[in-house]
Design a protein around this motif. Sequence first.
Motif, short mmCIF file in Angstrom:
data_model
loop_
_atom_site.label_atom_id
_atom_site.label_comp_id
_atom_site.label_asym_id
_atom_site.label_seq_id
_atom_site.Cartn_x
_atom_site.Cartn_y
_atom_site.Cartn_z
N SER A 92 0.86 -1.18 0.00
CA SER A 92 0.00 0.00 0.00
C SER A 92 0.89 1.23 0.00
O SER A 92 2.06 1.15 0.37
CB SER A 92 -0.88 0.00 1.26
OG SER A 92 -1.47 1.26 1.44
N ASP A 139 -4.80 12.35 3.56
CA ASP A 139 -3.74 13.37 3.62
C ASP A 139 -3.46 13.80 5.05
O ASP A 139 -3.10 14.94 5.32
CB ASP A 139 -4.14 14.59 2.77
CG ASP A 139 -5.35 15.28 3.34
OD1 ASP A 139 -6.07 14.64 4.17
OD2 ASP A 139 -5.61 16.44 3.00
N TYR A 187 -0.64 4.12 1.34
CA TYR A 187 -1.35 4.99 2.27
C TYR A 187 -0.96 4.62 3.68
O TYR A 187 -0.70 3.47 3.98
CB TYR A 187 -2.87 4.85 2.14
CG TYR A 187 -3.41 5.00 0.73
CD1 TYR A 187 -2.86 5.91 -0.16
CD2 TYR A 187 -4.50 4.23 0.32
CE1 TYR A 187 -3.38 6.04 -1.44
CE2 TYR A 187 -5.02 4.36 -0.96
CZ TYR A 187 -4.46 5.26 -1.84
OH TYR A 187 -4.97 5.39 -3.09
N LYS A 242 -7.00 11.30 -1.86
CA LYS A 242 -6.29 10.31 -1.07
C LYS A 242 -6.12 10.80 0.36
O LYS A 242 -6.15 12.00 0.61
CB LYS A 242 -4.92 10.04 -1.71
CG LYS A 242 -5.04 9.36 -3.06
CD LYS A 242 -3.69 9.16 -3.69
CE LYS A 242 -3.85 8.46 -5.03
NZ LYS A 242 -2.58 8.34 -5.75
#
Lengths: 413, 271, 752
Positions: free
Chosen positions: C157, C392, C159, C390
């Motif tokens: 990933s 943040d 993230y 996305k």
Amino acid sequence: MDSALIPKGVQRCSLGKFTLFIGAVSAVLLWGVYAMLLCWLKGLNQTNMNDYYGFALWIWADLAVIALGGGAFFTGFLRYIVGKNELKNIINYAVLIGFICYSSALLILAIDIGQPLRGWFIFWHANVHSMLTEVAFCLSCYFGVLTIEYIPLVLENRQLNKVPFFHNLAHNMHEVMAVFAATGAFLSFFHQGSLGGVAGVLFGRPFAYREGVFIWPWTFFLFTWSAAAYGPCFTLSLTKLLEKVSGKKLVKDNVVELLAKISGWMIITYIIAKIADTWYWAAVTAPEGGFTLMDFYSNNPLYGIWILVLEIVIGGIIPGLILITETGRKNKFLLITAIILACIGVSVNRWVMVLQVMAVPVMSFDIWAMYIPSWQEVATTILPVAYGVILVALSYRYLPIFPQERELNPITD
Amino acid sequence: MSKAQEHNKAKKYGMVIDLDKCTGCGACMVACMAENNVPFKKDESDKLLSITWMKVYKLTNGKDFPDADICYLPRPCQHCEGQHSGHSPCVSVCPATATDYSTDTGIVSQIYTRCFGCRYCMAACPYHARHFNWWDPVWPAGMEKMLSPDVSVRMRGIVEKCSFCFHRYQRAKDKAYMEDRRELEEHEYQTACTQACPAGAIIFGDLNNPDHEVHKIAQPDPGHHGRPKNPNAFRLLERLGTNPKVYYLSSREWVRKAGDNYLKTEKINKH
Amino acid sequence: MKIDRRSFLSLGVGAGAGIALSPLPWKLTDDSSIWTQMWPWTPVPRDGAVNYVNTASTICSGGCGLSVRKIDDRAVKVEGLKGYPGSNGNACIHCMAGIQMLYSPNAVKSPMKRTGKRGEGKWQPISWDEAISETAKKLGELRESGKASTLACILNSDYGTIPALFKQFLNAFGSPNFMRTPSYQDAYEMTLALMHQTDSMAVFDAENADFVLSFGSGIIDGWGSSVRMFKANSSWKEKNVKLVQIEPRLSNTAAKSDQWLPVNPGTELILALGIAHVIITESLYNKDFVEKYAEGFEDWTDNEGNKQKGFKNFVLEGYSPSYAARVTGIEANTIVKLAKDFAGASAPLALCGRGQGTTPGSIHEFMAVHALNALVGNINKKGGIWAMPKPDYIKWEQAKLDDTAREGLKVPRADGAGTEKFPHAKYLLTRLPEVINSAKESPIQALFVSGANPAYTLPDTKAVAKAFASIPFIVSFTSHMDETAEMADIILPNHGHFERYEDIPAPPGYNKPVVGLARPVISPQHNTRHVGDTLIAIAGKLGGTIAESFPWKSYEECLEKTMGENWTSIQESGVITNPDYEAPGWDTAFETSSKKFAFIPGNHNPGNNSLQIPVIEGNDNYRLTLIPYDSMRLAAGPVGNTPFVTKTVSEKVLKGNDICIEINPKTAEKYGLKQGQYAILTTPKGKAKVKTELSPGIMPDIIAMPRGLGHTGIDEYLAGKGININELIGPVEDPASGLDAAWGIKADLVKA
């Protein structure tokens, strides 16, 4: 060397030969014992049974030997209750075979259950509605009766009989044997029936399920009847086998023919009932559950309609017809053929009521379950056979099993 | 009916499984295994030797491409009542009373320490809901830490099956008792599979209680041993008279038809 | 003698009777039965106090919220966490069995150093100090020799704080080579980057859609956030929402759909354009959106004065229903009807990403499907597809760079992503093995792998293994002995999934912002260390600007500071989310120069060229086509199946150690194959012995194989079972994107 133990006036093979024979059979027995120990110590994973096939080869063997051992109770019934006195010449052997069959059956059950050490829960926590409870009680009691019937035979051994206590005991036991025979017959009627009930009450299994009276499905009565009908054929076939092996005539023809005739009529009446039962089941009982007869005999690699033909026609109608005709009974070949076919017939019936019951799918999306026994199962199933052979051999050698042997085989020199 | 009588009214716990929603994901099976300390072996691909209290069957409509269709059917123990109370196929045959039908809850129990492994109940059960412990259960070193104390681990040589997570019922009853309540709320007693089903396909409750979802959906007909009045509902092998307490829902006729066996000449007779 | 025997007999009988009448036999019988009821080798679970710990899953890709039932210090059962976004009260099958992974005897118990040859499986436990020093030493040498850019990190990933720590590390170190394992999210992100000009995630308001057109997405086979999709599917059943499934195999999704359209595999792109054709011809498109908020629909003249063909004419000229029917195998009137139904719905939603979306696929296919959503105006609308920013929440100071780092970061990425050839791609991990294998010296000299298992999950396993063999230094942060760890030089084991903190943002496809918190349920069972702490420690050892770039004493401190004021609330509720989030309206959603949706992105105009179906590997000597399929009961990602989950796998998928290949009965008959037979499956990439499974649910001449089997590592309940399909299939580079566009491979199947 062991001549002092052998009944007077009969000839037996040399001890060496006998020992060799017993040794060979014992090897098979030990193989079976080894398999049995594996099953006890490692568990039933030693078998090829599974969750679909929870009853398998040896349970079939169990039911089959009980059916075949039915010769004991029925011959006893005929001899002591009905009063067919000629049968006293074969009753000892019938009792012996019965004893072997029933002790084997109990042994097999002790191997078959997953928790042998808890086997007695069947008595302690008995569920009286279960056919298996009925089987367990009757089977154990009848085994007791058979033991009582067998003991006087043992006591008639030449040496044992010299002991006055044993002599008198044997004599007195013979005197009251009718009571035991009656008890045995009653118990046997019941547990043979309950064995039939075991499959017949399975209302979740349309292949096995039968209607009936009260708590008893028709298979209850069919099993009793078939054991009575076919059991004598097994007694006769083993008599013929022993005669063949010993090379001596042991039982007079009139005795054999009488038993064969009774057996024949029993088979014929049984098979009529069986056909009626099969017809009603195929036409009424099974369709109510959504099944046709052929659903039970198709879409799988083994279980075809041939089974029904083998059981009813080849193993039922044909031997029955041979045995009820005098020509059939008198013709040695036909007689032998008939009693062998009869034994096959009843064994197939028990096979069907155990194994095919497990194999047939009930849910529409389920599968036919196929099963091949493991060597442990085969060995454990053969174990009682070896044990039976040894017990017959010992009994024949040392006990006066056949009262007519001396007369039929006079020692000339 | 007086309030007290109402409280003492016997429960009949049962399930409705919506096969339209069931995705065949298997979460119910795993939830069941984890909840009930079900053992596992290195090879579980022989399904006839695999202990699955909850088993998801894959049904096919038998048609060729492109008309082929499949449907998943989760099968817990059906907790059959039979034609008269407690005469379920398995309970009626157990020789040692190791399995019993509770008339209070409608749950078919299994007493592991009493069962001696004759497997007669397995022969009696047409749903293959019963499984035998052919092997000793073995957890690899360290993994026995995951065992739940609520359910005893079964020993080799006995039969086991789905209990409708009976320990959860006991837990809920205990809690209610502590709070001085006699009756359980619908949500208080739910089986692990019901709770786990991510599609919400399994519904659990008291079939005798008209307020419970299961009753509302299945609409059991007391005159016909609980046969469902909902036209989309069916029970497995209804015709055999096992009187199970697990109902299935499907909008597809072939699926409903697969629940039973029918003669070719018969039309599916849905009431 | 006579007397002796007699007295012996009497004695015997007497003793027997005596014993039988005494309590002894009964006592023994009873005792033996009691013994069987508590055999010492049958475990007795310890009782204790019950408590629940809420956490978020790090093992499944779907982002399940979990509630773990504990007895004292033991975790005994995983249940779903009520109120958790998406999974709300439920958990997927892999999470439910997650405890088996936690207590697996195959967990890596301490840092380990390879002693034998690579892959030989010989390891030596070493201390953490030693492990970190050695790793830092190797990395230091790279920097000294000016090869900072040759360090790569592979994660599953990009993230959350863990990937961010790795990125921070790479930046400070001086390498651009952070790589995320491929998935359909790559293609969706690129689609949004092209058509919206936003750096966003594709998410779906699935619950509110009223007509779902799925181009092979395994909606109930594990696509997206699996539990959430199951729930959405159930809600569709209740609301009579129509689901149309387009794929060559009768997957569970296809079976549960209202209409299954078996399409020639790989031609979904053409089908989408065929549907667009009908929508345009019949004027069924959303005029408001197309006319006011979109560009590139009609032909236009660009700044240089060249005529450019718009989407409308591009579709009308090339993709009539009859043409689409010919290519896809779906009848023209079915296409027409489907297009009308789709456009006629009030909230129609078109999805793509095959199966669980483990391969990206053709970018043009994604764009075509996205164009369908645009045509019906269901972008950023209720029941539609949303482009969501996305996560943040990570606002750290940028990594401090020294000269080495600055130099290293100038070097182009090894996988070619972001280069002139593939300007829109962010990560192209599937290209890496080929790049390494064709280079004289591997452009990757050191590799960190965390949370990923590329040696298993990347296509063309052999090429991957070869590439890994030429990387001199591989560090695995795994907590289980997976296939990548088997190739590593050093293993720095992370805590198990229920032993550590981690933020779990953005469940795939979920249309609300979510950050879940995984937290320790139990204390670490082995001598493991949090991967974040390990990274901080390595950075510290390397010193200088690298150490300065990690201003935290521990990962926990890092996480706490990152969460800032949310730390308390995320600890309490286990999640931060915004259920009221709405996607921006059409007037603000798009970042193109015209602020409009681009049917045809400026630098991406196919012009008069027709779009190509990605050509799979293999020539006509192969008579069949092999496609992979996904199942919820087989974990095909970095984490393998647990024993419970493998127990649920059908015997029609895995029998013993044999994998079963689905084949249409007619095809089987044509090639002389029978049910359940051994057969040799050959593809341009390899060969495998398989079993045939006749299934009328698959198109003729196509064969299908499940993903997720054929592990060599993980544990003895999984290793050696079946075949890893990645051994038989290779990546196909999408010329337009560089992403892996493979949807199958040519294959042959003959009786073994």
